[in-house]
Scaffold this motif. Structure first.
Motif, short mmCIF file in Angstrom:
data_model
loop_
_atom_site.label_atom_id
_atom_site.label_comp_id
_atom_site.label_asym_id
_atom_site.label_seq_id
_atom_site.Cartn_x
_atom_site.Cartn_y
_atom_site.Cartn_z
N THR A 42 -2.98 0.01 -5.72
CA THR A 42 -3.56 0.25 -4.71
C THR A 42 -2.56 1.05 -3.49
O THR A 42 -2.86 2.40 -2.85
CB THR A 42 -4.23 -0.52 -3.84
OG1 THR A 42 -5.38 -1.05 -4.85
CG2 THR A 42 -5.25 -0.28 -2.74
N ASP A 160 -10.13 3.75 -6.84
CA ASP A 160 -9.83 2.52 -6.69
C ASP A 160 -10.84 1.57 -7.46
O ASP A 160 -11.62 1.23 -6.94
CB ASP A 160 -9.40 2.11 -5.28
CG ASP A 160 -8.35 0.74 -5.52
OD1 ASP A 160 -8.13 0.44 -6.38
OD2 ASP A 160 -7.80 0.67 -4.50
N GLU A 161 -10.51 1.46 -8.75
CA GLU A 161 -11.29 0.61 -9.66
C GLU A 161 -12.98 0.76 -9.13
O GLU A 161 -13.54 -0.16 -8.93
CB GLU A 161 -11.05 -0.94 -9.32
CG GLU A 161 -9.47 -1.45 -9.34
CD GLU A 161 -9.12 -2.68 -9.84
OE1 GLU A 161 -10.18 -3.29 -10.20
OE2 GLU A 161 -8.10 -3.13 -9.60
MG MG Z 1 -5.74 -2.79 -5.76
#
Ligand code: MG
Ligand code: ADP
Length: 395
Positions: A42, A160-161
């Motif tokens: 991240t 992000d995911e």
């Molecule tokens: Mg992360």
């Protein structure tokens, strides 16, 4: 093009999250950062739009140091999607889609235009723009969530995911969708995941991180063939490594059967004639460019006869299909999971190229595992006559 030059990020308290990372990606790549939790994925990704500033090193976009680009300008070219895409329930679909364009102060007309473009991309009627999320199905909402990320027309999109909390079938369908959009629109996507299957499926480039360092950065194929070390090997899983060769067979390489199709402007009596002649009870429906539009079946024709006369009027557009470039291994899973007897296969423009049947798949899987059978004891082959397309929500 995105370049990381010796990027290091040390948080307060001396936490070294990213350590001397040097990387470069081309345009229109699908880049997946993968690694265990806390490995710096991240942090690395958020430095691309300066949500986080590096402690040292440089990031260049198209040769320009992002420190020299003003932040507003930077956000116009780099979009960001937070974990678990969701629509804002109190806003119309239009307002949801144009959220970022509005923040970026796009003029009204351009926002209206992009909203229509995006709703067409998800193949929903323009009227739906004025509905609220709860009026749409879950699958429709999720697809809107994905196109919303692309609506501001930024060249680079950071995710992000995004599919972290979804069930496997929904996740699978949205992965296909985002991949398809990325290829179609030529965006560069930087995607964080901790799921190797997801990375292998989506990425053109995988960046494997551990303790803030890049362990390996390569194409999925090369990573499977030459894992850099035991960490990578473990991440991939030994079993997958053994099967990695088979894993890279695409659907396009195994489509053998010709699809029986009809164009949507044909009459119902022509459809019936074709069904009789080919001894099938469903037909795939295409337009004049051979683009897949759906299917019709005998029951619907019988029900609708008298009411309509044209194939296009009674086409069921809820047809599940697989792209030619998809990996056979994914196709097998889907077909088995959904209980389909056959699936149409389409190219990147959604043109129909053929079908694969469940039985031919089963044969192929056996062959790759056991080798060619010599005693002729293969699975019984099913003909299309017995295999109606099962209705499927394609999400
Ligand atoms: Mg992360
Ligand atoms: P990942 O996304 O791979 O899980 P992160 O980039 O979120 O990893 O975090 C990398 C490391 O940096 C972790 O050890 C995390 O605890 C630490 N970290 C992340 N954000 C901060 C912060 N704002 N302050 C201090 N440490 C942080």
């Amino acid at each position: 093009m995105i370049e990381f030059q010796n990027i290091t990020k040390i948080y307060k308290g001396n936490k070294r999250a990213v350590s001397d990372v040097t990387l470069s990606f081309g345009d229109s790549e699908f880049i997946c950062f993968i690694g265990t939790s806390g490995s710096g994925k991240t942090t690395a990704m958020r430095m691309i739009n300066r949500m986080i500033e590096p402690t040292s090193g440089k990031i260049l976009i198209d040769g320009k140091n992002i420190q020299d680009i003003n932040p507003v300008e930077l956000r116009r070219s780099v979009g960001y999607v937070i974990q678990n895409i969701g629509l804002l329930p109190h806003m119309t679909i239009r307002d949801n889609i144009t959220l970022v364009p509005k923040l970026l102060k796009w003029p009204e007309e351009e926002r209206a235009e992009i909203a229509e473009q995006m709703i067409r991309l998800v193949e929903l009627p323009v009227e739906m723009l004025d509905r609220y999320p709860h009026e749409l199905s879950g699958g429709q909402q999720q697809r809107i969530g994905v196109v919303r990320a692309l609506a501001a027309d930024q060249n680079i999109v950071l995710m992000d995911e995004p599919f972290g909390a979804l069930d496997p079938i929904t996740r699978d369908a949205l992965q296909d969708f985002v991949k398809e959009l990325q290829e179609k629109m030529g965006k560069t996507i930087v995607f964080v995941t901790h799921d190797m299957d997801e990375a292998l499926k989506l990425a053109t480039k995988i960046v494997i991180m551990s303790h803030g360092k890049v362990v390996q950065c390569d194409t999925p194929e090369n990573i499977l063939k030459n894992p850099a070390n035991d960490f990578v090997r473990e991440l991939i899983g030994e079993e997958r490594l053994i099967h990695s060769q088979q894993d890279y067979i695409t659907v396009g390489e195994v489509v053998t059967q010709h699809a029986i199709s009809i164009t949507k402007d044909k009459s119902l009596s022509e459809a019936i004639r074709l069904m009789r002649e080919k001894r099938v009870d469903t037909l795939l429906v295409v337009d004049n460019q051979n683009i897949l539009k759906g299917f019709i079946d005998v029951e619907t024709i019988n029900e609708q006869r008298g009411k309509s006369t044209i194939v296009g009027d009674i086409t069921n557009t809820d047809v599940f299909f697989i792209r030619k470039k998809a990996l056979l291994r994914d196709a097998v899973q889907k077909i088995l999971k959904r209980g389909l007897k056959y699936v149409p296969v389409v190219d990147e423009n959604k043109k129909l190229v053929g079908i694969i049947t469940r039985s031919s798949l089963v044969d192929m899987v056996y062959e790759t595992i056991w080798g060619e059978e010599e005693d002729g004891l293969s699975a019984p082959t099913e003909t299309m006559t017995e295999v109606p397309v099962k209705e499927q929500e394609e999400v």
